[in-house]
Design an enzyme around this catalytic site. Structure first.
Site, mmCIF file in Angstrom:
data_model
loop_
_atom_site.group_PDB
_atom_site.id
_atom_site.type_symbol
_atom_site.label_atom_id
_atom_site.label_comp_id
_atom_site.label_asym_id
_atom_site.label_seq_id
_atom_site.Cartn_x
_atom_site.Cartn_y
_atom_site.Cartn_z
ATOM 1 N N GLY A 236 0.836 -1.201 0.000
ATOM 2 C CA GLY A 236 0.000 0.000 0.000
ATOM 3 C C GLY A 236 0.871 1.250 0.000
ATOM 4 O O GLY A 236 0.650 2.160 -0.769
ATOM 5 N N ILE A 463 0.090 -5.389 5.648
ATOM 6 C CA ILE A 463 0.181 -5.022 4.229
ATOM 7 C C ILE A 463 1.471 -5.571 3.615
ATOM 8 O O ILE A 463 1.941 -5.095 2.589
ATOM 9 C CB ILE A 463 0.078 -3.492 4.035
ATOM 10 C CG1 ILE A 463 1.159 -2.747 4.830
ATOM 11 C CG2 ILE A 463 -1.287 -3.003 4.471
ATOM 12 C CD1 ILE A 463 1.181 -1.240 4.555
ATOM 13 N N GLY A 506 1.460 1.175 13.300
ATOM 14 C CA GLY A 506 0.627 -0.006 13.497
ATOM 15 C C GLY A 506 1.062 -0.883 14.651
ATOM 16 O O GLY A 506 0.288 -1.127 15.588
ATOM 17 N N ILE A 590 13.641 -3.425 18.520
ATOM 18 C CA ILE A 590 13.281 -4.122 17.292
ATOM 19 C C ILE A 590 12.590 -5.428 17.693
ATOM 20 O O ILE A 590 13.163 -6.263 18.390
ATOM 21 C CB ILE A 590 14.534 -4.379 16.431
ATOM 22 C CG1 ILE A 590 15.150 -3.037 16.004
ATOM 23 C CG2 ILE A 590 14.191 -5.232 15.209
ATOM 24 C CD1 ILE A 590 14.225 -2.087 15.270
ATOM 25 N N LEU A 591 11.354 -5.589 17.246
ATOM 26 C CA LEU A 591 10.504 -6.655 17.794
ATOM 27 C C LEU A 591 10.591 -7.961 17.011
ATOM 28 O O LEU A 591 10.220 -9.016 17.519
ATOM 29 C CB LEU A 591 9.048 -6.174 17.857
ATOM 30 C CG LEU A 591 8.833 -4.876 18.657
ATOM 31 C CD1 LEU A 591 7.359 -4.506 18.701
ATOM 32 C CD2 LEU A 591 9.400 -4.995 20.067
ATOM 33 N N ASN A 592 11.010 -7.889 15.753
ATOM 34 C CA ASN A 592 11.233 -9.103 14.967
ATOM 35 C C ASN A 592 12.395 -8.803 14.027
ATOM 36 O O ASN A 592 12.247 -8.020 13.083
ATOM 37 C CB ASN A 592 9.965 -9.481 14.179
ATOM 38 C CG ASN A 592 10.153 -10.748 13.353
ATOM 39 O OD1 ASN A 592 11.212 -10.975 12.767
ATOM 40 N ND2 ASN A 592 9.119 -11.575 13.282
ATOM 41 N N THR A 595 11.659 -9.547 10.049
ATOM 42 C CA THR A 595 10.756 -8.667 9.302
ATOM 43 C C THR A 595 11.210 -7.209 9.399
ATOM 44 O O THR A 595 10.980 -6.427 8.477
ATOM 45 C CB THR A 595 9.305 -8.838 9.776
ATOM 46 O OG1 THR A 595 9.254 -8.685 11.195
ATOM 47 C CG2 THR A 595 8.766 -10.212 9.398
ATOM 48 N N GLU A 666 8.758 3.287 7.777
ATOM 49 C CA GLU A 666 9.021 4.404 6.877
ATOM 50 C C GLU A 666 10.436 4.966 6.932
ATOM 51 O O GLU A 666 10.925 5.523 5.950
ATOM 52 C CB GLU A 666 7.973 5.500 7.114
ATOM 53 C CG GLU A 666 6.638 5.038 6.542
ATOM 54 C CD GLU A 666 5.439 5.777 7.063
ATOM 55 O OE1 GLU A 666 4.980 6.696 6.377
ATOM 56 O OE2 GLU A 666 4.934 5.432 8.148
HETATM 57 MO MO1 MOS Z 1 2.192 5.263 5.345
HETATM 58 S S1 MOS Z 1 2.519 6.629 3.818
HETATM 59 O O1 MOS Z 1 1.948 6.332 6.627
HETATM 60 O O2 MOS Z 1 0.773 4.453 4.937
#
Ligand code: MOS
Length: 706
Positions: A236, A463, A506, A590-592, A595, A666
């Site tokens: 996404g 995602i 998230g 860092i949790l995993n 990933t 990000e």
């Molecule tokens: Mo990200 S651009 O905050 O879905």
């Protein structure tokens, strides 16, 4: 809030993705892969004019195609209720705010027939002269009150003009970049079905709770009557952060035809229908003493939005956090043009803003005669410059030093154009990264029955990040059980409500609620002496109170990082390639590790694309983007990628959340483009201030003709 973390064995471990097998064997179903009995297929008709209004839609030819079911237009489409996002206000009136706006929807028995029908719909328009070209002196520019994310549009501290005017070392540079597109692998898709007065949709979305909350008023329903499922999502990067037209169109078509309807946006429509990173023109001025310490900093951003709604890329915001700057001006001005609406794209604001700021820092380092790492060390602030708040933790300098050590930074000859291998000019560059710690209240539930595993339910969205897996790890540690004793359910609005997968928030947001629910369940279990009663045990959690307290935190909370790049530039072809890319990040716990590594590398890959490959060209005549497929919009492929390394520093920050995490989705993209651009300068001795660094641009800069 101060905490110490009693880390269980699950958190931090490189747990493999719980849904990995389902994905690689093709049994994981994405939104368009659900086919209710009797389903029809929809295909949008996009406006072909830059702006105006629809005067007539001729549908007879389309309706005579074999397999035709219906054509929806603004005349016959179901009327929508209230809508907080005007991009969802589709087929309600004759407006054409930009090219590519949906003006009709063809519905047929098969996708092929729907596509043929869409091509046969003939639309007549009244048009007028569009305003499509952003310039730094566009007459429509205005200072916005709020940039994306709620940031104040303009900030002024001290006396920038006086301080800059008297600074012995000055940089005044303007950096520009065109639009960038998210282009996730899975297009925006929805499958919608009405049963009685209830609506069920499978939607490719970053947050099913948000889609449910926005669809309900659009269709005049109680939220309980709307179920949104986003179980697996193929990327996404922000483009699926809030509902997009496909889900509204599919639901409208299903209501109109009385059949379930499936709709996947054609890739060519995604360029204008689902958002993009807005073009920016960024002027950065840095005034410093002979010692390189910044006394004046101005970051002035010019950008564009559409006439549908205001979205302002908050590119000047990171300049409020990064460096010592007693006198500062950070502003955003925007012009509303007859163009598609920009939106979120991975690190909106930071990705574009830090390209400009970190390029300017490189220019300042050279002018001050300082090593770029040393310049940043000298400008490390005591507190967050703009807010005056202390940082909850800030390891920018440690990340730069660790990166420099691993990369072999000091082996470089700092003089530009000092290293050559035949046709290749070689250079290295560095830039800082940052991203804010964001969190939103969430709910979660944990339950167990005799002889059963622990079942955790939360409407989180994975995602592609590994969110599902890391939440199971959070649960395992909170319950003090091995990971395989936890079962996790995410991706449906029928689960406890949760915020979207965005803003790198998230895991922290959902994880906090999962941790709370699981600890509550464990406490209940202890009351029963560890024996699960026959009726089972359930604990629910809601972190609204915690997040309210969090909003009043006296600390500035951000992740930091350092990016190092080595490039080679071919003087004959103008092609720049990255040889090495190395990032060191300080992003809380860092949790995993598996990933997380993938998230950092993924962000850096996207930053490499931004620097060298990606770019959308706005056609000034049509006000629409020329690149409409993945052949012309070139995202990095494996062959474009160098040796990449992502490392992180341990951080034990007790002021964040129970897991001690900051968010990692990000920050990997932030600073990458500047590090590569700075390396291209070091290689060539030519400052390029416009992205992407395509061969034609580089050849022109080198004084060579294409
Ligand atoms: Mo990200 S651009 O905050 O879905």
């Amino acid at each position: 809030m101060e905490r110490t973390h009693s880390a269980g064995p699950a958190l931090g471990a490189p747990a493999v993705r719980l849904e990995g097998m389902a994905k690689v064997t093709g049994t994981a179903r994405y939104a368009f892969e659900h086919t209710p009995a009797g389903a029809a297929y929809a295909w949008p008709v996009a406006a072909t004019v830059p702006c105006g209004r629809v005067t007539e839609v001729h549908v007879n030819e389309a309706l005579s195609e074999p397999g035709a079911v219906a054509v929806l237009t603004h005349v016959n489409a179901p009327r929508l209720g209230e809508c907080e996002d005007p991009i969802l206000w589709v087929l309600q009136d004759d407006r054409v705010p930009h090219r590519g706006w949906c003006v009709a929807l063809a519905v047929a028995d098969t996708p092929e027939a729907a596509c043929a029908m869409a091509a046969a719909v003939r639309v007549e328009y009244e048009t007028w002269e569009p305003d499509t070209v952003l310039t730094a002196d566009h007459p429509g520019l205005y200072a916005c009150e709020e940039a994306n994310g709620g940031a104040v549009g303009s900030r002024e501290r001290g006396d920038f003009d006086a301080s800059y005017g008297s600074a012995p070392v000055r940089i005044d540079a303007t950096y520009t970049m065109g639009a960038l597109h998210n282009h996730p692998m899975e297009p925006h898709a929805a499958t919608a079905e009405w049963q009685g007065g209830a609506l069920t949709v499978h939607d490719s979305s970053q947050g099913a709770t948000t889609v449910q909350r926005m669809l309900a008023p659009l269709f005049g329903l109680e939220e309980e009557r709307v179920t949104v499922i986003s179980e697996h999502v193929g990327g996404g990067f922000g483009a699926k952060g809030t509902p997009r037209p496909q889900v509204v169109l599919a639901a409208m078509a299903a209501r109109h035809t009385g059949r379930p309807v499936k709709l996947a946006l054609p890739r060519a429509h995604m360029a204008c229908a689902v958002g993009h990173r807005a073009p920016t023109i960024q002027r950065v001025r840095l005034g410093a003493g002979e010692d390189g310490v910044i006394t004046a900093l101005a970051h002035e951003v010019v950008t564009q939005t559409s006439k549908v709604k205001e979205f302002v890329e908050q590119a000047a915001v990171p300049a409020r956090t990064m460096y010592t700057s007693p006198n500062s001006r950070t502003t955003h001005r925007v012009a509303a043009l007859d163009v598609p609406t920009p939106s979120w794209m991975r690190a909106p604001g930071e990705a574009s803003g830090m390209y400009a700021l970190e390029s300017a820092m490189d220019e300042l380092a050279e002018r001050a005669g300082l090593d770029p790492v040393e310049l940043r060390v000298r400008n490390e602030p005591e507190v967050e410059p703009d807010s005056g708040k202390p940082f909850s933790s800030r390891q920018l300098i440690a990340a730069l030093r660790e990166g420099a050590r691993r990369f072999g930074w000091y082996e470089r000859d700092p003089r530009p154009r000092s290293r050559r291998e035949g046709r290749l000019l070689i250079g290295t560059g560095v830039a800082s990264s940052t991203y804010p710690v964001l969190m939103t209240a969430s709910r979660a539930e944990a339950r167990t029955e005799p002889g059963d595993v622990f079942r955790v339910r939360v409407n989180a969205t994975d995602i592609g990040t590994g969110a599902r897996t890391v939440l199971a790890q959070v649960a395992a540690d909170a319950l003090d059980v091995p990971l395989d004793r936890v079962s996790i359910d995410i991706g449906s609005s029928s689960l406890p409500a949760a915020p979207l997968a965005g803003g790198s928030s998230g895991t922290a947001s959902w994880g906090w609620a999962v941790d709370k629910a699981c600890r509550a369940l464990r406490a209940r279990l202890d009351e029963f002496g560890g024996e699960v009663p026959a009726a089972g045990l359930t604990a629910v959690a809601d972190t609204s109170a915690e997040l309210e307290k969090e909003a009043a935190s006296p600390y500035a909370k951000h992740s930091f990082g350092a990016q190092f790049a080595e490039v080679q530039v071919d003087v004959d072809s103008g092609e720049a390639r990255v040889r090495r890319l190395l990032g060191v990040f300080a992003a809380g716990r860092i949790l995993n590790s598996r990933t997380a590594h993938s998230q950092f590398i993924g962000g850096m890959t996207m930053g490499l694309g931004m620097a060298l490959l990606e770019g959308s060209t706005l056609d000034p005549v049509f006000g629409d983007f020329a690149e409409r497929d993945l052949a012309s919009y070139h995202v990095p492929a494996c062959a474009d990628l160098p040796r990449m390394e992502a490392h992180w520093l341990d951080e034990d920050d007790g002021r964040l959340n129970p897991m001690g995490s900051k968010g990692i989705g990000e920050i990997g993209i932030v600073g990458t483009a500047a590090a590569i651009g700075n390396a291209v300068y070091h290689a060539t001795g030519v400052r390029f201030r416009e992205l992407p660094l395509h061969p034609d641009r580089i050849l022109a800069g080198l004084g060579r003709s294409t």
